[in-house]
Each structure stands twice: as C-alpha cells, then as structure tokens.
Design an enzyme around this catalytic site. Structure first.
Site, PDB file in Angstrom:
ATOM      1  N   SER A   1     -17.908  31.703 -10.637  1.00 19.27           N
ATOM      2  CA  SER A   1     -18.848  30.657 -10.781  1.00 19.27           C
ATOM      3  C   SER A   1     -20.255  30.828  -9.694  1.00 19.27           C
ATOM      4  CB  SER A   1     -17.552  29.785  -9.779  1.00 19.27           C
ATOM      5  OG  SER A   1     -18.752  28.005  -9.542  1.00 19.27           O
TER       6      SER A   1
ATOM      7  N   TYR B   1     -12.594  25.296  -3.706  1.00 22.55           N
ATOM      8  CA  TYR B   1     -13.262  25.886  -4.944  1.00 22.55           C
ATOM      9  C   TYR B   1     -14.408  26.639  -3.984  1.00 22.55           C
ATOM     10  CZ  TYR B   1     -14.730  26.698  -9.378  1.00 22.55           C
ATOM     11  OH  TYR B   1     -15.017  27.149 -10.676  1.00 22.55           O
TER      12      TYR B   1
END
Length: 265
Positions: A134, A147
């Site tokens: 990501s 995350y």
C-alpha cells in the site's frame, strides 16, 4: 506442447484479488485461487472465462491453510501473489489486541510464512514473488497506524527478500496501490473526503500491477500525487508530518472517525 505459467493469488475472492485473477485469466495464466470463502472464490472462477482455474478454500494465517495451498500448488509455481489482507481503522487507543493481531498476522506474518513454504516451488521455475502492499507502507497515515505498520513491514520484507534471493533467479515485486474501491472502502469511507483520498477501481490496480509484474519491476506505485508524496516522504518526512497531521486534527476528520468499522480487503 508448452505449459501455461501458474499463478497463485491469495485473497482472490473479492476486491483487488479478484481483479488480479480476472486480468491473469485474460493473459492466459493457469490460476490457483486461495481464500477463506468457497462462494466468493467460485464467483471469481466463473469470471475467469477460458482459464484453467483451481480454488483452494484455506486460511493463509494457519499452518493447515498454508499446507492446503502447498498441496494445490505442487512442485512448481511461477508467480506467487500475496494479496490477502485485513484493515481496522481508528484511533490507536481504540484498537483491541484482536484488531492488531488480526492485521499483523494476515498482512505480514502470513505472506512471509507462505513465501517461505513456496520458495522451493518458485526456485524450480525461477519465478516471481509479488507482495501487494500500500502507499500507506511509505506514507504512514493517522488512524491507519496498525495497517500502515504492517505494510511498512511488507515493504521491508520485499526489499530484504529481493536481496536475499539475488542470484537465485527468483524476482520480487512490491505493489503499492492507493485506496481502492473494494468492500474494504466501507471501513474508511467517512475519511475519504476530509483526508482528501483518491480511490482507484480494483481493475485499474490489477492492470497496473500486472504491467509491473510482467516487466519484472522491483516496485510499482500509482500515477498521480501519491507517487510524489512518497518521494517527499522519503526525503523530507517533516513536511508530510505537517500536512497529514493537519488533516488528522481537522474537525471533519475527527467527526468522521465515529463512523468507522473494521473490514477485510
């Protein structure tokens, strides 16, 4: 007669995983689709028209699940795509042990363990390992702290593994999409506007990912402002601290946090 290259995709039942599978089918790959839910895997399989597809219902976070995947793969594998992941969003003070463990186990420990288990099969074909990370693995975002930490870890694992396997013929590609329109969007939908997020369709992410994979690139980032922000983050992190910190303190952002719920990607 030449064999078709085989691709294993984890988390293939929805979102980016499904889009990666559909794109791979169009490119003529043989597919092994892994995920925890038989129904969604079958739906992905139905969309892979004309492709040789096998589905493996398995939880990649467990030794038993990884063993089932290894059995399905057999002695050789051309491309491993570690895509399965989960997401919990909110103040770190509100994260439970279960939230943190779920993200760490699924997003980081599982791909490391599965890669380890499948390395012999990948070595035999001089294949490629693909880790779906990501942009948050470079730009640590407030309210995505857990995350972001797992994606930073996955990026570090990718770099270390690439160097460890240098000379072995096994390549490593790290894919860093920005926010994507998947089922997981519901977990942070309220933050999209106040934090000025740009969302891409899963199909676009898959197309760009496959372009990078087939070119043997070491990493791939989305086109647009995020690519610039990643460079700024690496060179001048204090500038990102100020910009993103201001977004985090904005009253609209703070109000949006009350609407967040955990989700899977």
């Amino acid at each position: 007669m030449t064999r078709s290259n085989t691709v294993l995709i984890t988390g293939a039942g929805s979102g980016i995983g499904r889009a990666l599978a559909l794109e791979a089918a169009r490119k003529g790959f043989t597919l092994i689709l892994a995920g925890r839910t038989a129904t969604t895997l079958e739906q992905t399989k139905e969309g892979c028209i004309g492709a040789d597809v096998r589905c493996v219902v398995a939880d990649v976070t467990t030794p038993e699940g990884r063993a089932a995947i290894m059995d399905a793969v057999g002695p050789t594998l051309d491309i491993l795509i570690n895509n399965a992941g989960v997401l919990s969003v909110g103040h770190i003070a509100d994260m439970t042990d279960a939230d943190l463990e779920r993200m760490t186990t699924t997003n980081l420990v599982a791909p490391m363990a599965l890669t380890r288990d499948l390395l012999p099969a990948l070595r035999r074909t001089r294949g490629r390992i693909v880790n779906i990370g990501s942009v948050f693995g470079d730009i640590a975002y407030p309210y995505f702290a857990g995350y972001s930490a797992t994606k930073f870890g996955l990026r570090g694992f990718s770099d270390a593994l690439r160097r460890e396997l240098s000379g072995a013929g096994v390549g490593v590609t790290y894919i860093a999409p920005r926010a994507t329109r998947t089922n997981a969007k519901g977990a942070f939908d309220a933050l999209v506007e106040p934090m000025d997020m740009t969302l891409d369709p899963a199909e676009m992410v898959a197309s760009q990912a496959w372009a990078a994979i087939l070119k043997g690139k070491r990493e791939s980032f989305p086109k647009g402002k995020e690519r610039i922000f990643v460079k700024v983050q690496r060179l001048f992190p204090s500038l990102v601290d100020k910009s993103v910190g201001a977004q985090a303190r904005d009253p609209k952002t703070l109000a949006a946090l009350k609407q967040l719920t955990p989700s899977e990607i």
